[in-house]
Design a protein around this motif. Structure first.
Motif, mmCIF file in Angstrom:
data_model
loop_
_atom_site.group_PDB
_atom_site.id
_atom_site.type_symbol
_atom_site.label_atom_id
_atom_site.label_comp_id
_atom_site.label_asym_id
_atom_site.label_seq_id
_atom_site.Cartn_x
_atom_site.Cartn_y
_atom_site.Cartn_z
ATOM 1 N N MET A 3 0.796 -1.230 0.000
ATOM 2 C CA MET A 3 0.000 0.000 0.000
ATOM 3 C C MET A 3 0.834 1.290 0.000
ATOM 4 O O MET A 3 0.569 2.199 -0.790
ATOM 5 C CB MET A 3 -0.917 -0.034 1.227
ATOM 6 C CG MET A 3 -1.934 1.054 1.304
ATOM 7 S SD MET A 3 -2.882 0.908 2.849
ATOM 8 C CE MET A 3 -1.713 1.590 4.032
ATOM 9 N N VAL A 4 1.833 1.367 0.856
ATOM 10 C CA VAL A 4 2.619 2.604 0.935
ATOM 11 C C VAL A 4 3.416 2.815 -0.346
ATOM 12 O O VAL A 4 3.519 3.945 -0.843
ATOM 13 C CB VAL A 4 3.553 2.582 2.178
ATOM 14 C CG1 VAL A 4 4.560 3.710 2.106
ATOM 15 C CG2 VAL A 4 2.735 2.719 3.455
ATOM 16 N N SER A 5 3.933 1.742 -0.909
ATOM 17 C CA SER A 5 4.646 1.865 -2.181
ATOM 18 C C SER A 5 3.692 2.358 -3.275
ATOM 19 O O SER A 5 4.058 3.213 -4.097
ATOM 20 C CB SER A 5 5.262 0.513 -2.557
ATOM 21 O OG SER A 5 5.950 0.617 -3.771
ATOM 22 N N GLY A 6 2.454 1.845 -3.273
ATOM 23 C CA GLY A 6 1.445 2.290 -4.245
ATOM 24 C C GLY A 6 1.142 3.769 -4.116
ATOM 25 O O GLY A 6 1.048 4.494 -5.111
ATOM 26 N N GLN A 60 -0.806 -2.260 -5.773
ATOM 27 C CA GLN A 60 -0.182 -1.993 -4.474
ATOM 28 C C GLN A 60 -1.043 -1.068 -3.616
ATOM 29 O O GLN A 60 -1.273 -1.339 -2.437
ATOM 30 C CB GLN A 60 1.203 -1.362 -4.680
ATOM 31 C CG GLN A 60 2.208 -2.332 -5.305
ATOM 32 C CD GLN A 60 3.598 -1.734 -5.386
ATOM 33 O OE1 GLN A 60 3.762 -0.527 -5.476
ATOM 34 N NE2 GLN A 60 4.607 -2.585 -5.367
ATOM 35 N N LYS A 61 -1.516 0.011 -4.238
ATOM 36 C CA LYS A 61 -2.208 1.060 -3.476
ATOM 37 C C LYS A 61 -3.545 0.568 -2.906
ATOM 38 O O LYS A 61 -3.897 0.882 -1.778
ATOM 39 C CB LYS A 61 -2.448 2.266 -4.388
ATOM 40 C CG LYS A 61 -3.113 3.464 -3.727
ATOM 41 C CD LYS A 61 -3.268 4.606 -4.722
ATOM 42 C CE LYS A 61 -4.365 5.577 -4.317
ATOM 43 N NZ LYS A 61 -4.029 6.431 -3.187
ATOM 44 N N THR A 62 -4.295 -0.183 -3.697
ATOM 45 C CA THR A 62 -5.652 -0.574 -3.296
ATOM 46 C C THR A 62 -5.800 -2.090 -3.225
ATOM 47 O O THR A 62 -6.376 -2.623 -2.279
ATOM 48 C CB THR A 62 -6.684 -0.038 -4.317
ATOM 49 O OG1 THR A 62 -6.379 1.320 -4.585
ATOM 50 C CG2 THR A 62 -8.088 -0.166 -3.790
ATOM 51 N N GLY A 63 -5.258 -2.767 -4.247
ATOM 52 C CA GLY A 63 -5.462 -4.206 -4.351
ATOM 53 C C GLY A 63 -4.835 -4.988 -3.216
ATOM 54 O O GLY A 63 -5.431 -5.950 -2.710
ATOM 55 N N ALA A 64 -3.663 -4.562 -2.774
ATOM 56 C CA ALA A 64 -2.932 -5.357 -1.775
ATOM 57 C C ALA A 64 -3.737 -5.495 -0.479
ATOM 58 O O ALA A 64 -3.851 -6.599 0.069
ATOM 59 C CB ALA A 64 -1.566 -4.723 -1.504
ATOM 60 N N LEU A 65 -4.321 -4.399 0.000
ATOM 61 C CA LEU A 65 -5.046 -4.466 1.282
ATOM 62 C C LEU A 65 -6.386 -5.185 1.128
ATOM 63 O O LEU A 65 -6.803 -5.930 2.030
ATOM 64 C CB LEU A 65 -5.249 -3.061 1.868
ATOM 65 C CG LEU A 65 -5.718 -3.042 3.322
ATOM 66 C CD1 LEU A 65 -4.707 -3.712 4.252
ATOM 67 C CD2 LEU A 65 -5.980 -1.612 3.806
ATOM 68 N N ILE A 66 -7.051 -4.992 -0.028
ATOM 69 C CA ILE A 66 -8.315 -5.704 -0.265
ATOM 70 C C ILE A 66 -8.041 -7.211 -0.356
ATOM 71 O O ILE A 66 -8.767 -8.023 0.219
ATOM 72 C CB ILE A 66 -9.009 -5.147 -1.533
ATOM 73 C CG1 ILE A 66 -9.591 -3.757 -1.207
ATOM 74 C CG2 ILE A 66 -10.092 -6.093 -2.042
ATOM 75 C CD1 ILE A 66 -10.333 -3.086 -2.328
ATOM 76 N N THR A 67 -6.978 -7.562 -1.052
ATOM 77 C CA THR A 67 -6.591 -8.976 -1.124
ATOM 78 C C THR A 67 -6.272 -9.518 0.270
ATOM 79 O O THR A 67 -6.693 -10.625 0.642
ATOM 80 C CB THR A 67 -5.364 -9.148 -2.048
ATOM 81 O OG1 THR A 67 -5.671 -8.567 -3.315
ATOM 82 C CG2 THR A 67 -5.006 -10.608 -2.242
ATOM 83 N N GLY A 120 -9.944 -5.760 -5.984
ATOM 84 C CA GLY A 120 -9.109 -4.578 -5.764
ATOM 85 C C GLY A 120 -8.963 -3.752 -7.033
ATOM 86 O O GLY A 120 -9.072 -2.523 -7.008
ATOM 87 N N GLU A 121 -8.738 -4.434 -8.147
ATOM 88 C CA GLU A 121 -8.560 -3.734 -9.425
ATOM 89 C C GLU A 121 -9.858 -3.016 -9.813
ATOM 90 O O GLU A 121 -9.850 -1.841 -10.195
ATOM 91 C CB GLU A 121 -8.168 -4.762 -10.503
ATOM 92 C CG GLU A 121 -7.352 -4.160 -11.625
ATOM 93 C CD GLU A 121 -6.922 -5.211 -12.660
ATOM 94 O OE1 GLU A 121 -6.921 -6.421 -12.339
ATOM 95 O OE2 GLU A 121 -6.597 -4.802 -13.788
ATOM 96 N N LEU A 122 -10.958 -3.754 -9.695
ATOM 97 C CA LEU A 122 -12.267 -3.190 -10.016
ATOM 98 C C LEU A 122 -12.563 -1.983 -9.130
ATOM 99 O O LEU A 122 -13.058 -0.946 -9.595
ATOM 100 C CB LEU A 122 -13.337 -4.274 -9.816
ATOM 101 C CG LEU A 122 -14.784 -3.885 -10.106
ATOM 102 C CD1 LEU A 122 -14.957 -3.468 -11.560
ATOM 103 C CD2 LEU A 122 -15.727 -5.049 -9.790
ATOM 104 N N PHE A 123 -12.268 -2.120 -7.878
ATOM 105 C CA PHE A 123 -12.531 -1.076 -6.884
ATOM 106 C C PHE A 123 -11.817 0.224 -7.263
ATOM 107 O O PHE A 123 -12.385 1.311 -7.206
ATOM 108 C CB PHE A 123 -12.017 -1.592 -5.535
ATOM 109 C CG PHE A 123 -12.572 -0.867 -4.355
ATOM 110 C CD1 PHE A 123 -13.775 -1.270 -3.783
ATOM 111 C CD2 PHE A 123 -11.908 0.215 -3.800
ATOM 112 C CE1 PHE A 123 -14.300 -0.616 -2.679
ATOM 113 C CE2 PHE A 123 -12.421 0.885 -2.698
ATOM 114 C CZ PHE A 123 -13.617 0.468 -2.137
#
Lengths: 269, 269
Positions: A151-154, A179-186, A215-218
């Motif tokens: 997330m932080v890298s994103g 990274q920004k959104t998908g990682a935490l949703i995953t 995450g991608e869709l979001f």
């Protein structure tokens, strides 16, 4: 399976209790409550709950509430820091003043810092009723997803802070979104599966794939809404991505193509 | 016992390796290295090492390096965030530009955020060679010490952000010091004892008491130095506490009494 609405009600009672348990009784606690109890959709907790219940129909609600709140606290911390003047400089969040507007910038920095710590506090807590192996697995997933590999890298890429990042390259934009959104949703999906049953690796693998697509869709949906909805509907300042020259999918391929892309992801899901 | 200088040399090789292992290869990684490899004294890692070696003469150096680096990363993150313009607004740290001066404020916020995550990443990592129970115990200690019941709460009080805080009340000042500085120093000592031998509760209890005294002494000494030393000697802007109207021990009782107080703590130690 426990109905989702019941879970959401239980979650919204549980979260302030957690914050009171894991912070000192001073004005910081009030700011922590403000930053977390402002009508968020609780997408990540619900995903965590769905995957947990899918793996284990009799999952103790106590455990899923703990794990879901850890993920949500990381999400809330990221919003508080992302809204800061030096970052996205946003005055509104869910229709209310952002934490630094309501209090001070210093308070908002410290609120974000302590919400992050609290997530790891909860996952290592004795009140989370599972083995230490399971707790460690959950902490591994959450730290990988939220830190300098996730997330932080994103957010770093999204802020155009990286000299190697090319916002005209779809692969770069997708990696940034992942990274920004998908990682935490995953992580929310996989952590639900892990607290459901740490031994069921097959469901964890599926949770990873499905979480990645969600995450991608979001993120694409978020980019589309930023371009098409009013500030009032969004509860945050509309059109900020364009103003801030953000590397969005809509800026890259245009609104119509972004909508086709989103439809395609829905089909895959 | 391994000589302290050898430990320090090993630590200063180990820390950049950890940062490369736990972050993506982009400009963020460079900023993470900048924020952590600027000639810090490594007080907390040394304390962690001393207590670990005291409990267990044959402690694997690999383990103590991991635990010590987790504590140091939390300390480094707090310095990066405390130096921000909205906080203590410092341009110099250890004689070099602070992270937000060298890069940007956004970078400094994200550097602090990811250094914190990295600490929990390391303590939950498979490469840390101890039981999950020990890892969980270490994470509990570190999260309690650094979050809204410890370091962050202390910084909140130090920034005069709490309406109940009275900077003319010695008990309040001492509590602030205990949280802001003492909690993490104590954690370093206790975590060393835990990774040395989790079963030796007696040494952990002693580590807690000694760590508390060292933390108090450390903060008083810091207050005294801020009043009496030059910017060049300190490597950070001198006299900032007075300028920023900080609730220090020296402001409360005067320089001479603060020195007596420090001497008294040395005797106790």
């Amino acid at each position: 399976m426990y109905p989702i609405d019941d879970f959401l009600n239980a979650f919204n009672v549980f979260l302030p209790k957690v914050i009171r348990d894991f912070s000192c009784q001073n004005d910081l606690q009030q700011a922590l409550l403000y930053a977390t109890l402002n009508g968020g959709k609780r997408t990540r907790p619900v995903l965590c709950f769905i995957f947990g219940s899918m793996v284990n129909k009799n999952i103790p609600i106590h455990n899923i509430l703990h794990v879901a709140s850890a993920v949500e606290l990381i999400h809330c911390y990221s919003l508080v820091h992302d809204d800061l003047p030096a970052m996205d400089n946003d005055d509104l969040r869910r229709g209310l003043p952002t934490t630094h507007k309501k209090y001070t910038e210093a308070t908002a920095i410290l609120v974000g810092d302590s919400l992050q710590t609290m997530a790891f506090d909860i996952l290592s807590s004795d009140v989370l009723n599972c083995s230490s192996d399971t707790k460690i697995k959950l902490i591994q997933i959450l730290s990988k997803a939220s830190g300098a590999m996730g997330m932080v890298s994103g957010q770093f890429l999204d802020m155009n802070l990286d000299s190697q990042f090319d916002k005209n390259n779809l692969l770069h934009i997708k990696q940034m979104h992942q990274q920004k959104t998908g990682a935490l949703i995953t992580a929310a999906c996989v952590m639900g599966a892990v607290i459901g049953d740490i031994k069921n690796q097959a469901i964890q693998d599926k949770a990873k794939i499905i979480g990645g697509l969600i995450g991608e869709l979001f993120q694409i949906q978020d980019d589309i809404l930023d371009m098409t909805q009013s500030t009032q509907t969004l509860g945050k300042t509309a059109g900020k991505d364009l103003t801030n020259n953000k590397p969005t999918i809509t800026a890259f391929m245009g609104l119509d193509n972004a909508r086709f892309y989103a439809d395609d992801l829905v089909q895959k899901l």
